[in-house]
Design an enzyme around this catalytic site. Structure first.
Site, PDB file in Angstrom:
ATOM      1  N   ASP A   1       0.898  -1.175  -0.025  1.00 48.95           N
ATOM      2  CA  ASP A   1      -0.093  -0.062   0.144  1.00 48.95           C
ATOM      3  C   ASP A   1       0.813   1.245   0.145  1.00 48.95           C
ATOM      4  O   ASP A   1       2.194   1.183   0.213  1.00 48.95           O
ATOM      5  CB  ASP A   1      -1.049  -0.051   1.204  1.00 48.95           C
ATOM      6  CG  ASP A   1      -0.257  -0.386   2.508  1.00 48.95           C
ATOM      7  OD1 ASP A   1       0.814  -0.421   2.600  1.00 48.95           O
ATOM      8  OD2 ASP A   1      -0.913  -0.822   3.482  1.00 48.95           O
TER       9      ASP A   1
ATOM     10  N   ASN B   1      -7.725  -3.025  14.473  1.00 54.45           N
ATOM     11  CA  ASN B   1      -9.387  -3.377  14.008  1.00 54.45           C
ATOM     12  C   ASN B   1      -9.342  -4.745  13.159  1.00 54.45           C
ATOM     13  O   ASN B   1     -10.139  -4.762  12.538  1.00 54.45           O
ATOM     14  CB  ASN B   1      -9.870  -2.064  13.448  1.00 54.45           C
ATOM     15  CG  ASN B   1      -9.241  -1.519  12.148  1.00 54.45           C
ATOM     16  OD1 ASN B   1      -8.069  -2.305  11.598  1.00 54.45           O
ATOM     17  ND2 ASN B   1      -9.545  -0.427  11.885  1.00 54.45           N
TER      18      ASN B   1
ATOM     19  N   HIS C   1      -7.346  -4.813  10.414  1.00 54.70           N
ATOM     20  CA  HIS C   1      -7.114  -4.560   8.850  1.00 54.70           C
ATOM     21  C   HIS C   1      -5.913  -5.189   8.328  1.00 54.70           C
ATOM     22  O   HIS C   1      -5.087  -5.252   9.150  1.00 54.70           O
ATOM     23  CB  HIS C   1      -7.173  -3.026   8.671  1.00 54.70           C
ATOM     24  CG  HIS C   1      -6.105  -2.401   9.378  1.00 54.70           C
ATOM     25  ND1 HIS C   1      -6.252  -1.003   9.837  1.00 54.70           N
ATOM     26  CD2 HIS C   1      -4.759  -2.410   9.086  1.00 54.70           C
ATOM     27  CE1 HIS C   1      -5.067  -0.342  10.122  1.00 54.70           C
ATOM     28  NE2 HIS C   1      -4.278  -1.481  10.002  1.00 54.70           N
TER      29      HIS C   1
ATOM     30  N   GLU D   1     -10.044  -1.725   5.559  1.00 54.05           N
ATOM     31  CA  GLU D   1     -10.773  -1.569   6.882  1.00 54.05           C
ATOM     32  C   GLU D   1     -11.719  -2.575   7.023  1.00 54.05           C
ATOM     33  O   GLU D   1     -12.492  -3.112   6.099  1.00 54.05           O
ATOM     34  CB  GLU D   1     -11.105  -0.207   7.066  1.00 54.05           C
ATOM     35  CG  GLU D   1      -9.815   0.897   6.806  1.00 54.05           C
ATOM     36  CD  GLU D   1      -8.906   0.994   7.933  1.00 54.05           C
ATOM     37  OE1 GLU D   1      -9.151  -0.038   8.858  1.00 54.05           O
ATOM     38  OE2 GLU D   1      -7.966   1.794   7.901  1.00 54.05           O
TER      39      GLU D   1
HETATM   40  C1  F6R Z   1       1.366  -1.699   6.293  1.00 48.37           C
HETATM   41  C2  F6R Z   1       0.053  -2.102   6.451  1.00 48.37           C
HETATM   42  C3  F6R Z   1      -0.735  -2.071   7.624  1.00 48.37           C
HETATM   43  C4  F6R Z   1       0.077  -2.554   8.761  1.00 48.37           C
HETATM   44  C5  F6R Z   1      -0.928  -2.676  10.247  1.00 48.37           C
HETATM   45  C6  F6R Z   1       0.117  -2.854  11.489  1.00 48.37           C
HETATM   46  O1  F6R Z   1       1.808  -1.629   5.067  1.00 48.37           O
HETATM   47  O2  F6R Z   1      -0.585  -2.361   5.389  1.00 48.37           O
HETATM   48  O3  F6R Z   1      -1.873  -3.066   7.531  1.00 48.37           O
HETATM   49  O4  F6R Z   1       0.661  -3.811   8.478  1.00 48.37           O
HETATM   50  O5  F6R Z   1      -1.401  -1.311  10.412  1.00 48.37           O
HETATM   51  O6  F6R Z   1       0.943  -1.924  11.524  1.00 48.37           O
HETATM   52  P1  F6R Z   1       1.999  -2.120  12.655  1.00 48.37           P
HETATM   53  O7  F6R Z   1       2.789  -3.125  12.495  1.00 48.37           O
HETATM   54  O8  F6R Z   1       2.770  -0.694  12.735  1.00 48.37           O
HETATM   55  O9  F6R Z   1       1.333  -2.144  13.900  1.00 48.37           O
END
Ligand code: F6R
Length: 244
Positions: A67, A136, A138, A143
């Site tokens: 992303d 959440n 995701h 989301e």
């Molecule tokens: C990152 C992404 C997000 C993260 C998720 C967890 O490219 O797409 O889905 O993997 O938000 O983030 P962290 O690892 O910072 O807890």
């Protein structure tokens, strides 16, 4: 599904790096799907260490990131392209032309997403996709409540995600409101999934995702249907899953 429980973040990073290394050694031209965020940073740094010791070769590796924020230039400190350069690409012998992150400045983000899907296809699909999980549930920027059937697409970020990411910007107002993300369908098409998880604050969502119902309300729950998932987490993150 394989689950590896490790003592702490460092051990988690090492185990996850071992799994990616095995993939790279067995298939030197692997297509690696990569994630940003705090979860995989230690794993990337471990891979850099092993590369510097001469144990890993990225010369034929191709990468495709999950992303990118809409509106951030690749050199912006908070762009995911910048994150990948800093945490991995600038330190290993990967061919820059083989690294793919959606272009945050694309004039037409929808068209950029279509192009990105073509890029993934032209590489023959993703051999192993690294994921983190949001509080959440995701994965990528998918989301809760979004359809499972999408490939790369533009999403509006939820208020919760904007607030969670605000710590990286001068203020919440500066957090982009949209992102481009591989969809759940793109993620599910990867041949293998490697989910890295750390910290007690992820324990509840991990339990819900892997022992609860499969529902768009918990996007990561779809991974229960993927044939090849490896979950590497520290014992704090996996504590509630292990109780089950
Ligand atoms: C990152 C992404 C997000 C993260 C998720 C967890 O490219 O797409 O889905 O993997 O938000 O983030 P962290 O690892 O910072 O807890």
């Amino acid at each position: 599904m394989k689950v590896y429980v490790t003592e702490d973040y460092k051990a988690m990073s090492r185990k996850a790096a071992n799994i990616l290394s095995a993939q790279m050694i067995l298939k030197p031209n692997s297509v690696l799907g990569l994630a940003t965020g705090s979860s995989p940073v230690g794993m990337y740094h471990q891979l850099i260490d092993w590369y510097k010791k001469g144990d890993l070769d990225f010369s034929e590796i191709k990468t495709v990131n999950l992303d990118e924020y809409v509106g951030l230039e690749p050199t912006h400190e908070q762009s995911y392209r910048h994150f990948m350069q800093e945490n991995l690409f600038d330190h290993v012998n990967i061919n820059p032309a083989n690294t793919n992150v959606p272009d945050g400045l694309a004039a037409d983000p929808q068209a950029e997403c279509q192009w990105y899907n073509q890029v993934i296809r032209s590489m023959g699909g993703i051999d192993i996709q690294v994921l983190g999980i949001g509080h959440n549930g995701h994965i990528g920027f998918n989301e809760p409540g979004q359809a499972f059937e999408q490939e790369t697409h533009v999403v509006d970020l939820t208020e919760r995600t904007i607030q969670a990411n605000a710590r990286f910007f001068a203020s919440a107002d500066e957090v982009p409101r949209q992102a481009m993300t591989m969809g759940i369908k793109s993620i599910m098409m990867a041949r293998k999934i490697l989910l890295v998880i750390s910290g007690e604050e992820k324990a509840e969502i991990v339990k819900q995702a892997f022992t609860g119902p499969i529902t768009p309300l918990v996007p990561a729950s779809i991974l229960q249907l993927h044939p090849y998932v490896t979950l590497v987490g520290d014992k704090a993150a996996l504590s509630k899953l292990m109780e089950k």
